[in-house]
Design an enzyme around this catalytic site. Structure first.
Site, PDB file in Angstrom:
ATOM      1  N   GLY A   1       3.174  -3.122   8.549  1.00  0.00           N
ATOM      2  CA  GLY A   1       3.405  -3.389   9.965  1.00  0.00           C
ATOM      3  C   GLY A   1       4.864  -3.732  10.225  1.00  0.00           C
TER       4      GLY A   1
ATOM      5  N   GLU B   1      -6.140  -5.872   3.905  1.00  0.00           N
ATOM      6  CA  GLU B   1      -6.163  -7.086   3.064  1.00  0.00           C
ATOM      7  C   GLU B   1      -7.395  -7.090   2.161  1.00  0.00           C
ATOM      8  OE1 GLU B   1      -3.331  -8.690   2.297  1.00  0.00           O
ATOM      9  OE2 GLU B   1      -3.123  -8.798   4.463  1.00  0.00           O
TER      10      GLU B   1
ATOM     11  N   THR C   1       0.829  -1.210   0.000  1.00  0.00           N
ATOM     12  CA  THR C   1       0.000   0.000   0.000  1.00  0.00           C
ATOM     13  C   THR C   1       0.860   1.256   0.000  1.00  0.00           C
ATOM     14  OG1 THR C   1      -1.619  -1.240   1.270  1.00  0.00           O
ATOM     15  CG2 THR C   1      -1.853   1.159   1.284  1.00  0.00           C
TER      16      THR C   1
END
Ligand SMILES: CCCCCCCCCC/C=C\C/C=C/C(=O)SCCNC(=O)CCNC(=O)[C@H](O)C(C)(C)COP(=O)(O)OP(=O)(O)OC[C@H]1O[C@@H](n2cnc3c(N)ncnc32)[C@H](O)[C@@H]1OP(=O)(O)O
Ligand SMILES: Cc1cc2nc3c(=O)[nH]c(=O)nc-3n(C[C@H](O)[C@H](O)[C@H](O)COP(=O)(O)OP(=O)(O)OC[C@H]3O[C@@H](n4cnc5c(N)ncnc54)[C@H](O)[C@@H]3O)c2cc1C
Length: 674
Positions: free
Chosen positions: A196, A440, A157
């Site tokens: 993350g 997701e 992303t």
């Protein structure tokens, strides 16, 4: 049910509930775990990981600063990773989710009230190496990653694009002179955003970038990229990396941003299982299906169904146990205040949460098995089943995450004011699960992927062509009459299928009308997307209901009679609940009458009363240790008020009798001296 402390004093209301339970709790635990063997292994893993007390914090995470919270999460992640390599490695040979067993993943929850900064390493970095590398690449990267010599994440992303992967802007341009790719972030919106562990933890990441070679763009491809020095951890020249700041949840996951300034990586760092760039820059497509580079996302979507089922089981355990010890109001003046679990509205809030946790757990196992079959076929070069699986995993991910987030919030409502306390455990569960609806693949976006498949399947059914198993019900969509209502479980499942078929038919008809009126296919589709999402949702509900019912019938074939009864009650509750939620649709697409619906409502209310005596037994059967629940309201012993007070007293605000704010602000203001 085994608890760590066998000599505990249990709240008398909870003790009474347990005495009332009329089925064998352990048998239901085995059903939820997927068999007795799995339960035994889970318990062994939990005993090893949790009995040492390593998961505990001296000071509650919620009282730490963001930096302290992060460091504490890294500290515990390292402890847990070391346990995984040593004590837990041998024990984890369960039916595995490929990388590490879901039990290992779940046990880790005892260590974190939010999430581990290593989540993306195990959840996406390692699976991408396994799924997107050639065997040679895998043999180099996988042992280092599994041994945690390197830690990675998945950076796809960007600031400007998450959903629309084809719109990503990061470029990877091949330079045949040096046999390197040059990674570059041409705009602010091309900065990677969200991954993350990227902020501070990882030294490698999978980067998804637009591949250019010989002046031509070949679309997005994955690359493995070192971003920090393996020894000093300092970001490498050409890399701009940092943490994105506070979020609603995930605050121990150091989600990060990443930009490249003409940053060079070796040619071999393109993950080349599905496509290759040769030394001279020639592009070679290997894969038979264009979307195989999306494979890690599909894997995580499958895993998430299981993940949210587990979190919903936690929330319902907390809320049901609390509702058994909480007494409020006096509807009958001569009697003691009832347990709030006795209110039918409370049962309506909670029992669907228990049933949904079961439904999703069983669907997740079934989905995992279907995924394994699709992967096995693809190994042999056959990708025929991928479109159906993509449609299925997309809608199950969307509906399971959305339903779980909604029901966890409902569990919070069911706990009144105390449910709003962080120490209840429910806010952290909600913050975690509500994010799963977005990441997701956003809810709407994924349901529209399923809708594409449904529309195509509908057209195939219209042309009398064969249909794939999950949409075979569409063959009956052209009978011309409304489906016959029948309130048996199988009858309700057929009605759900009729709703999905009916809604799909409405979409197709409307799109065709709009196109005849002059709209382009894209615009006609766009104008129908509210209904397309509803059709995909209806399809998914039919799939969940059908799978839940079939799996329970199969798994309870040899169960004791009372277990059969209570499992049947839960599946029936699930079916009645959703039928009553969709009465308008049933009236449109089936022969149900007003009287049938009134009768169904009464049957539903009676079912709640039948389940009521077994409610605590049902959540005990999830067998969630206190360490996993992190909850003042949901502990096995029900010492709710004592725990709430103990936690309140831990607040740093209670360390001093008078706050500094008094002398600094309150006193001057009150004395008129501010
Ligand atoms: C046990 C181990 C530990 C486990 C821990 C697990 C928990 C881990 C949790 C970690 C926490 C947070 C991590 C979060 C990570 C992320 O969010 S990573 C980023 C995820 N991003 C997305 O999901 C983006 C969503 N967008 C998309 O997937 C695609 O862009 C989209 C599908 C919307 C559209 O893609 P396009 O390329 O534009 O394709 P399109 O033109 O629409 O369709 C063309 C065609 O292709 C079919 N298609 C699309 N996707 C797939 C697929 N994945 N597989 C197969 N086929 C696919 C599509 O249906 C079309 O088919 P058609 O026949 O032409 O209709
Ligand atoms: C906690 C968290 C962790 C994350 N971790 C990672 C990570 O580790 N790595 C990574 O790469 N990414 C990560 N992400 C990013 C995540 O994958 C994206 O946020 C997600 O895919 C949604 O994309 P988006 O943010 O671009 O939303 P958008 O697409 O901008 O969505 C905004 C709205 O637009 C709507 N919309 C968008 N497109 C369409 C369409 N075609 N039709 C109809 N409606 C549409 C959506 O439904 C939504 O309502 C994470 C996100 C979160 C919240």
């Amino acid at each position: 049910m085994t608890q760590t402390n066998n000599n505990m004093t249990v709240n008398p209301d909870l003790a009474m509930e347990r005495a009332k339970c009329n089925f064998n709790v352990l048998e239901v635990t085995h059903i939820f775990d997927g068999g007795e063997r799995n339960t035994l292994q889970r318990k062994k893993i939990e005993d090893v990981a949790l009995n040492s007390g390593a998961s505990k914090d001296a000071l509650g995470e919620e009282h730490m600063s963001p930096k302290e919270k992060y460091e504490n999460a890294v500290r515990k992640s390292c402890i847990y990773a070391t346990m995984m390599k040593n004590e837990l490695a041998e024990l984890s040979g369960l039916e595995s989710f490929g990388v590490s067993s879901p039990v290992i993943r779940r046990t880790a929850d005892a260590f974190f009230k939010e999430v581990s900064p290593f989540l993306l390493h195990l959840g996406m970095f390692v699976p991408t190496i396994m799924g997107q590398c050639t065997p040679e690449q895998q043999s180099y990267w996988l042992p280092r990653a599994l041994d945690m010599q390197i830690i990675g994440t998945y950076a796809q992303t960007e600031l400007g694009h998450g959903t629309f992967i084809r719109g990503l802007e990061t470029t990877a341009t091949y330079d045949p002179e040096t046999e390197e790719f040059v990674l570059h972030s041409p705009t602010l919106s091309s900065y990677k955003w969200w991954a993350g562990g990227l902020g501070k933890t990882v030294n490698y990441c999978i980067v998804v970038a637009q591949l250019y070679t010989k002046g031509e763009c070949h679309g997005t491809h994955p690359f493995i990229v070192q971003i920090r020095d393996e020894d000093t951890h300092v970001p490498l020249p050409g890399i701009k990396v940092g943490e994105i700041g506070p979020k609603m949840g995930f605050n121990t996951a150091d989600n990060g941003f990443l930009g490249f300034d003409h940053y060079r990586i070796p040619r071999e760092h393109m993950l080349m299982k599905n496509a290759q760039v040769l030394k001279d820059g020639t592009y070679v497509k290997v894969a038979r299906h264009g979307k195989l580079t999306y494979g890690t996302m599909v894997f995580v979507r499958v895993v998430l169904v299981n993940e949210v089922a587990f979190n919903l089981a936690k929330a319902s355990t907390i809320a049901v146990r609390y509702s058994a010890i909480r007494r409020q109001s006096k509807p009958k003046p001569d009697e003691v205040e009832p347990q709030i679990l006795d209110y039918v509205t409370q049962q309506h809030k909670l029992f669907i949460a228990i049933a949904t946790a079961h439904a999703l757990q069983l669907c997740s196992t079934w989905l995992w098995e279907s995924f394994s079959a699709v992967l096995a076929q693809m190994k042999g070069g056959n990708t025929d089943t991928l479109p159906e699986f993509h449609a299925l995993s997309s809608c199950l991910k969307a509906i399971s995450t959305s339903d779980s987030a909604h029901l966890i919030e409902q569990c919070r409502h069911a706990c009144g004011g105390h449910g709003y306390m962080i120490s209840s455990g429910i806010p952290n569960l909600y913050n975690f699960v509500s994010a799963t609806r977005t990441y997701e693949g956003d809810y709407t976006v994924l349901l529209l992927q399923t809708a594409r498949f449904l529309v195509k399947a509908y057209e195939q059914a219209e042309a009398k062509k064969p249909l794939t198993p999950t949409v075979s019900y569409l063959a009956h969509a052209f009978s011309g009459s409304r489906a016959t209502w029948d309130n048996s479980p199988d009858g309700i499942i057929r009605s759900f299928q009729a709703l999905a078929a009916g809604k799909t038919a409405v979409c197709v008809t409307n799109m065709r009308k709009r196109m005849r009126a002059g709209l382009s296919q894209v615009d006609a589709w766009e104008m129908s997307t509210i209904q397309l999402v509803a059709a995909a949702e209806a399809h998914c509900r039919a799939v969940i209901a059908d799978t839940y019912r079939k799996e329970i019938v199969r798994l309870t074939a040899n169960s004791s009679p009372n277990v059969k009864v209570v499992m049947d009650q839960l599946t029936t509750l699930y079916l009645y609940y959703w039928a009553l939620e969709r009465t308008g649709d049933l009236l449109m697409f089936t022969s149900v009458s007003q009287k049938d619906l009134v009768d169904l409502q009464i049957a539903y209310e009676e079912l709640l009363l039948k389940i009521r005596p077994n409610a605590v037994g049902l959540v005990d059967a999830f067998d969630l240790r206190d360490e996993l629940l992190h909850s003042t309201l949901g502990s096995y012993d029900g010492r709710v008020y004592e725990r709430l007070m103990e936690e309140a007293l831990k607040s740093p605000m209670n360390k001093e009798p008078v706050s500094d704010a008094y002398s600094k602000y309150l006193r001057p203001m009150m004395k008129g001296k501010l």
